[in-house]
Design a protein around this motif. Structure first.
Motif, PDB file in Angstrom:
ATOM      1  N   SER A 111      -0.568   4.389  -1.892  1.00 41.63           N
ATOM      2  CA  SER A 111      -1.721   5.044  -1.262  1.00 41.63           C
ATOM      3  C   SER A 111      -1.342   5.668   0.078  1.00 41.63           C
ATOM      4  O   SER A 111      -1.884   6.710   0.453  1.00 41.63           O
ATOM      5  CB  SER A 111      -2.901   4.081  -1.126  1.00 41.63           C
ATOM      6  N   SER A 112      -0.397   5.061   0.800  1.00 43.56           N
ATOM      7  CA  SER A 112      -0.029   5.681   2.077  1.00 43.56           C
ATOM      8  C   SER A 112       0.739   6.982   1.844  1.00 43.56           C
ATOM      9  O   SER A 112       0.601   7.944   2.601  1.00 43.56           O
ATOM     10  CB  SER A 112       0.728   4.707   2.988  1.00 43.56           C
TER      11      SER A 112
ATOM     12  N   ASP B   2       0.822  -1.210   0.000  1.00 42.55           N
ATOM     13  CA  ASP B   2       0.000   0.000   0.000  1.00 42.55           C
ATOM     14  C   ASP B   2       0.861   1.268   0.000  1.00 42.55           C
ATOM     15  O   ASP B   2       0.372   2.347   0.349  1.00 42.55           O
ATOM     16  CB  ASP B   2      -0.942   0.003   1.208  1.00 42.55           C
TER      17      ASP B   2
END
Ligand code: C2E
Ligand code: CA
Ligand code: CA
Ligand code: CA
Length: 287
Positions: free
Chosen positions: A138-139, A135
């Motif tokens: 997105s982080s 992720d």
């Protein structure tokens, strides 16, 4: 031969072997120490970012800057990133540190922009370990959104070797980051395993030539040939080229004649605290 053997024995008797042992132990203890302390470094406010200017090779105009971590420990003193980044990677602490770096850069960008200063994009370094988090994109995007920053103001630097490390997982993350608007730079190019075959798949904006080539530019004609080839190839692919680690005016001149776009190195300035960069480069006040 006998003389060698005698010397060797004398060395052992003098404690050469024991010295070797103590060396291993002290290296091990230092690492353990750093590892323990590094876990607290963020909470105890021991980390700071320095910024190194990147200037247009022809005009000297500020084109960008790279954020570089500094760790000043109250009793251990300043610990160089070359020493603590590998430990942060091994232990996974790099995940939290990476988020801290990005937040800090976004905050700095906001403060400069709200003061109406013309600030170029800021580059942050990502290590291979960070790409192991599926992720990641997105982080990173979350942090930038929370701080209301424009991703176009941020350059993500990934080294050639870590991008090669696990292409199947790195590539989709880079494409995702690119789709959010981040710029992507490939760092230390030419140093490790060449990613030449994969280059066309990478959504790149910037290529950074490894400082080993730049530093041998004058003394080694082969380094000069390679550097020129990398610059021409990058331009053919529509990338901007940054030469890293330029230390002399001679190197700088050579880079300019080779049509290199941007220079980053001690010949311009070393990494410095944000206040200093602001004064010198954003406000044009040279104390
Ligand atoms: P890097 O990303 O290749 O960063 C450039 C390094 O070259 C910096 O070392 C910079 O101070 C140094 N440098 C700049 N100009 C010159 C020059 O003219 N001559 C020489 N000899 N060196 C020059 P620094 O700050 O010690 O950082 C070392 C490495 O630590 C970085 O190499 C990067 O791999 C890592 N690092 C630093 N900050 C971060 C971070 O926030 N996250 C991650 N993941 N890694 C970081
Ligand atoms: Ca870098
Ligand atoms: Ca580099
Ligand atoms: Ca230019």
């Amino acid at each position: 031969k006998y003389a060698d053997l005698a010397m060797y024995q004398a060395k052992i008797q003098k404690g050469g072997y024991q010295f070797f042992n103590e060396n291993i132990i002290s290296t091990f203890l230092r690492k353990l120490d750093l590892e323990n302390e590094l876990r607290w470094a963020i909470a105890r406010n021991q980390l700071t970012l320095y910024y190194q200017p990147q200037v247009d090779a022809q005009t000297g105009r500020l084109e960008g800057m790279e954020a570089l971590l500094r760790w000043n420990h109250p009793s251990l003193g300043p610990v160089p990133p070359g020493e603590f980044i590998p430990i942060a990677e091994e232990t996974g602490i790099i995940m939290d540190i990476g988020k801290w770096v990005l937040k800090e850069v976004c905050t700095q960008l906001n403060s400069w922009l709200s003061a109406s200063l013309a600030v170029p994009a800021i580059a942050v370094n990502l290590s291979a370990r960070q790409f192991m988090a599926p992720d990641l994109a997105s982080s990173i995007h979350d942090i930038v959104c929370q701080t209301c920053c424009d991703p176009r103001h941020i350059v993500i630097e990934i080294t050639e070797s870590s991008s090669m490390h696990d292409i199947e997982s790195v590539l989709p993350i880079l494409h995702e980051l690119k789709s959010f608007g981040f710029q992507i730079a490939i760092d230390d190019f030419g140093k490790g395993h060449s990613a030449l075959g994969y280059m066309k798949q990478f959504p790149l904006d910037i290529l950074k030539i490894d400082k080993s080539f730049v530093q041998e530019l004058i003394s080694d004609s082969k380094s000069a040939v390679i550097t020129k080839a990398i610059i021409d190839m990058s331009h053919g692919m529509g990338l901007r080229v940054i030469a890293e680690g330029a230390e002399t005016l001679e190197q700088m001149d050579h880079l300019r004649t080779m049509n290199c776009d941007i220079v980053q190195g001690y010949v311009i300035d070393p990494p410095m605290p944000s206040e200093q960069l602001e004064m010198r480069y954003l406000k044009g006040e040279w104390p």
